[in-house]
Scaffold this motif. Sequence first.
Motif, PDB file in Angstrom:
ATOM      1  N   PHE A 115       0.841  -1.197   0.000  1.00 26.00           N
ATOM      2  CA  PHE A 115       0.000   0.000   0.000  1.00 26.00           C
ATOM      3  C   PHE A 115       0.878   1.249   0.000  1.00 26.00           C
ATOM      4  CE2 PHE A 115      -3.953   1.891   2.374  1.00 26.00           C
ATOM      5  CZ  PHE A 115      -4.236   2.668   1.266  1.00 26.00           C
ATOM      6  N   GLY A 116       1.897   1.244   0.843  1.00 27.35           N
ATOM      7  CA  GLY A 116       2.784   2.392   0.912  1.00 27.35           C
ATOM      8  C   GLY A 116       3.595   2.596  -0.359  1.00 27.35           C
ATOM      9  N   LEU A 117       4.073   1.512  -0.954  1.00 28.22           N
ATOM     10  CA  LEU A 117       4.924   1.622  -2.142  1.00 28.22           C
ATOM     11  C   LEU A 117       4.208   2.329  -3.292  1.00 28.22           C
ATOM     12  CD1 LEU A 117       6.658  -1.880  -2.176  1.00 28.22           C
ATOM     13  CD2 LEU A 117       7.759   0.315  -1.702  1.00 28.22           C
ATOM     14  N   ARG A 118       2.922   2.072  -3.473  1.00 32.18           N
ATOM     15  CA  ARG A 118       2.222   2.723  -4.576  1.00 32.18           C
ATOM     16  C   ARG A 118       1.649   4.083  -4.189  1.00 32.18           C
ATOM     17  NH1 ARG A 118      -1.285  -1.369  -2.940  1.00 32.18           N
ATOM     18  NH2 ARG A 118      -3.430  -0.766  -2.388  1.00 32.18           N
ATOM     19  N   THR A 119       1.536   4.345  -2.876  1.00 29.28           N
ATOM     20  CA  THR A 119       0.918   5.588  -2.423  1.00 29.28           C
ATOM     21  C   THR A 119       1.923   6.719  -2.248  1.00 29.28           C
ATOM     22  OG1 THR A 119      -0.782   4.295  -1.281  1.00 29.28           O
ATOM     23  CG2 THR A 119      -0.555   6.587  -0.617  1.00 29.28           C
ATOM     24  N   VAL A 120       3.151   6.394  -1.846  1.00 27.98           N
ATOM     25  CA  VAL A 120       4.143   7.431  -1.560  1.00 27.98           C
ATOM     26  C   VAL A 120       4.343   8.390  -2.735  1.00 27.98           C
ATOM     27  CG1 VAL A 120       6.637   7.779  -1.252  1.00 27.98           C
ATOM     28  CG2 VAL A 120       5.380   6.293   0.317  1.00 27.98           C
ATOM     29  N   PRO A 121       4.541   7.922  -3.973  1.00 28.54           N
ATOM     30  CA  PRO A 121       4.751   8.892  -5.059  1.00 28.54           C
ATOM     31  C   PRO A 121       3.578   9.841  -5.243  1.00 28.54           C
ATOM     32  CG  PRO A 121       5.416   6.695  -5.757  1.00 28.54           C
ATOM     33  CD  PRO A 121       4.683   6.528  -4.457  1.00 28.54           C
ATOM     34  N   VAL A 122       2.359   9.334  -5.093  1.00 29.80           N
ATOM     35  CA  VAL A 122       1.175  10.184  -5.241  1.00 29.80           C
ATOM     36  C   VAL A 122       1.094  11.172  -4.086  1.00 29.80           C
ATOM     37  CG1 VAL A 122      -1.336  10.195  -5.411  1.00 29.80           C
ATOM     38  CG2 VAL A 122      -0.024   8.360  -6.496  1.00 29.80           C
ATOM     39  N   ALA A 123       1.370  10.719  -2.868  1.00 29.92           N
ATOM     40  CA  ALA A 123       1.315  11.597  -1.699  1.00 29.92           C
ATOM     41  C   ALA A 123       2.358  12.706  -1.791  1.00 29.92           C
ATOM     42  CB  ALA A 123       1.519  10.785  -0.424  1.00 29.92           C
ATOM     43  N   VAL A 124       3.533  12.385  -2.271  1.00 30.72           N
ATOM     44  CA  VAL A 124       4.578  13.403  -2.423  1.00 30.72           C
ATOM     45  C   VAL A 124       4.181  14.410  -3.503  1.00 30.72           C
ATOM     46  CG1 VAL A 124       6.958  13.774  -3.169  1.00 30.72           C
ATOM     47  CG2 VAL A 124       6.440  11.982  -1.507  1.00 30.72           C
ATOM     48  N   HIS A 125       3.561  13.934  -4.572  1.00 30.53           N
ATOM     49  CA  HIS A 125       3.049  14.869  -5.592  1.00 30.53           C
ATOM     50  C   HIS A 125       2.012  15.809  -4.982  1.00 30.53           C
ATOM     51  CE1 HIS A 125       1.506  16.489  -9.326  1.00 30.53           C
ATOM     52  NE2 HIS A 125       0.288  16.079  -8.993  1.00 30.53           N
ATOM     53  N   VAL A 126       1.125  15.275  -4.159  1.00 27.23           N
ATOM     54  CA  VAL A 126       0.137  16.117  -3.475  1.00 27.23           C
ATOM     55  C   VAL A 126       0.849  17.168  -2.630  1.00 27.23           C
ATOM     56  CG1 VAL A 126      -1.602  16.132  -1.639  1.00 27.23           C
ATOM     57  CG2 VAL A 126      -1.721  14.426  -3.477  1.00 27.23           C
ATOM     58  N   ALA A 127       1.863  16.745  -1.885  1.00 29.73           N
ATOM     59  CA  ALA A 127       2.608  17.685  -1.040  1.00 29.73           C
ATOM     60  C   ALA A 127       3.248  18.786  -1.876  1.00 29.73           C
ATOM     61  CB  ALA A 127       3.665  16.936  -0.241  1.00 29.73           C
ATOM     62  N   GLU A 128       3.757  18.438  -3.029  1.00 28.65           N
ATOM     63  CA  GLU A 128       4.371  19.441  -3.910  1.00 28.65           C
ATOM     64  C   GLU A 128       3.340  20.442  -4.415  1.00 28.65           C
ATOM     65  OE1 GLU A 128       7.978  16.566  -5.574  1.00 28.65           O
ATOM     66  OE2 GLU A 128       6.114  16.786  -6.727  1.00 28.65           O
ATOM     67  N   ARG A 129       2.142  19.981  -4.722  1.00 32.05           N
ATOM     68  CA  ARG A 129       1.091  20.894  -5.169  1.00 32.05           C
ATOM     69  C   ARG A 129       0.601  21.769  -4.018  1.00 32.05           C
ATOM     70  NH1 ARG A 129       2.442  22.332  -8.994  1.00 32.05           N
ATOM     71  NH2 ARG A 129       0.422  23.305  -9.481  1.00 32.05           N
ATOM     72  N   VAL A 130       0.541  21.226  -2.805  1.00 34.99           N
ATOM     73  CA  VAL A 130       0.203  22.058  -1.649  1.00 34.99           C
ATOM     74  C   VAL A 130       1.245  23.155  -1.474  1.00 34.99           C
ATOM     75  CG1 VAL A 130      -0.059  22.103   0.867  1.00 34.99           C
ATOM     76  CG2 VAL A 130      -1.084  20.237  -0.445  1.00 34.99           C
ATOM     77  N   ALA A 131       2.521  22.785  -1.565  1.00 36.00           N
ATOM     78  CA  ALA A 131       3.595  23.773  -1.408  1.00 36.00           C
ATOM     79  C   ALA A 131       3.484  24.880  -2.444  1.00 36.00           C
ATOM     80  CB  ALA A 131       4.951  23.072  -1.512  1.00 36.00           C
ATOM     81  N   ALA A 132       3.041  24.540  -3.640  1.00 42.40           N
ATOM     82  CA  ALA A 132       2.953  25.529  -4.713  1.00 42.40           C
ATOM     83  C   ALA A 132       1.699  26.386  -4.615  1.00 42.40           C
ATOM     84  CB  ALA A 132       2.982  24.809  -6.069  1.00 42.40           C
ATOM     85  N   LEU A 133       0.583  25.809  -4.193  1.00 46.60           N
ATOM     86  CA  LEU A 133      -0.706  26.491  -4.285  1.00 46.60           C
ATOM     87  C   LEU A 133      -1.285  26.941  -2.949  1.00 46.60           C
ATOM     88  CD1 LEU A 133      -2.297  24.034  -6.863  1.00 46.60           C
ATOM     89  CD2 LEU A 133      -1.498  26.354  -7.332  1.00 46.60           C
ATOM     90  N   ALA A 134      -0.896  26.291  -1.868  1.00 47.83           N
ATOM     91  CA  ALA A 134      -1.426  26.638  -0.534  1.00 47.83           C
ATOM     92  C   ALA A 134      -0.314  26.470   0.493  1.00 47.83           C
ATOM     93  CB  ALA A 134      -2.627  25.766  -0.201  1.00 47.83           C
ATOM     94  N   PRO A 135       0.771  27.222   0.355  1.00 49.85           N
ATOM     95  CA  PRO A 135       1.940  26.999   1.220  1.00 49.85           C
ATOM     96  C   PRO A 135       1.687  27.235   2.695  1.00 49.85           C
ATOM     97  CG  PRO A 135       2.168  29.028  -0.050  1.00 49.85           C
ATOM     98  CD  PRO A 135       0.984  28.317  -0.609  1.00 49.85           C
ATOM     99  N   GLY A 136       0.633  27.956   3.038  1.00 45.22           N
ATOM    100  CA  GLY A 136       0.315  28.181   4.445  1.00 45.22           C
ATOM    101  C   GLY A 136      -0.619  27.153   5.033  1.00 45.22           C
TER     102      GLY A 136
END
Length: 446
Positions: A115-136
């Motif tokens: 579960f973690g192996l396939r989820t980590v790349p997607v979760a990190v992508h989500v984190a990158e989009r949060v950093a770009a669009l809603a950094p606070g």
Amino acid sequence: MRLAVLGGGGFRVPLVYGALLRDTAEPRVREVVLYDVSPERLEAVSHVLRGLAAGHDDPPLVRTTTDLDSALREAAFVFSAIRVGGLAGRVADERVALELGLLGQETTGPGGVAFGLRTVPVAVHVAERVAALAPGAWVINFTNPAGMITEAMQRVLGDRVVGICDSPIGLVRRAAAALGLDPARVSPDYVGLNHLGWLRGLTYEGRDVLPRLLADDALLRQVEEARLLGPDWVRTLGALPNEYLYYYYFTREAVASTSGRTRGESLVEQQDRFYAAALARPAEAPAAWARARKERDTSYMAEERDATGAGERSAADLEAGGYEGIALALMAAIARGEPATMILNVRNGTAVAGLPPDAVVEIPCAVDGSGVRPLAAGAPSGRFLGLMQQVKAVEQTAVEAALTGSSRLAVAAFALHPLVDSVSTGRRLLDGYRARIPELAAVFPA
């Protein structure tokens, strides 16, 4: 405030919205944006939320989208509850392991690694989009395996990602209730990782009352975890384990008790009925959801409880609520500056001796308007620390494997897990998961 819910078509989203409807303090959530890859699931859940909002004055506005960036813009808080691969992926997580004679469980053992192996790349992508669009924004991670996913997202967002789970607070609540105490007036000494922790002490009016509970069979019978693992074993440990430790302490029994459908297969059937009913008869969606929720809650760990004679879940536990209350309390503490102490999944730092500073651990934390601060935990004894170190090494190896696409490291994550017995088995696990889960095969091409 705007709240973005990722995995907004998920079955448990109405629990979050119901908690928001009961929250009248300011500042409050005025808009909920539900994001999901499935428009059909979003539609079904929206029908339920409309039913829940009926009769409430000024309920939070609900908006749905299949565009991640649209969901994240201007969000103050992000609840991440994604399930990469859907329930079909969960079924494969369980079945591949079981077919090799191993524990077939969603978050514990090889299924949790997959579960973690396939989820980590997607979760990190989500984190990158949060950093770009809603950094606070603050990200409150529900996605399992929660410790691993929180740790991966923290690489991008740091301490603004906090993982939550309702198992620890449920354990504390049950222990306090067995002693006739108000759970709000006790202080837990809890230490561990997500789905792998122990209640080592329970302080009430300056005194540790856990030894009194451990010494009394009649009181222990009121605590589901003690019924599940047995009073003699919890006394031997000198602590009340999180319910998921049943899979470590009684592995053979857990594997043997899995007969017929797996938990994932049961949930597929339950949820398919709900989503079909909600789409076909929108006005009846709230009632269909309530029926499915009751069935889901009462069947939780049912085979394990049957195998050990632990009995049915108590009505009080079923009515007490779960992670949605924790998430809302965490959000309120941060947004309103209301001090609280909560058991959360956070960066270790120096809180737990023997684990790396960057490891996400599950421990009591102080929360207020300035953020989340882990509280120092007493050094775990060897019987606890050794298991924590081994499982944490697996989690960190899995994160590296997922982010680099290294099949070698993926095999290592499986093989190093205490519930997997050989390197050869680790290789067969990776091959089996690649064959059945397209999302995992995309991360680790054969």
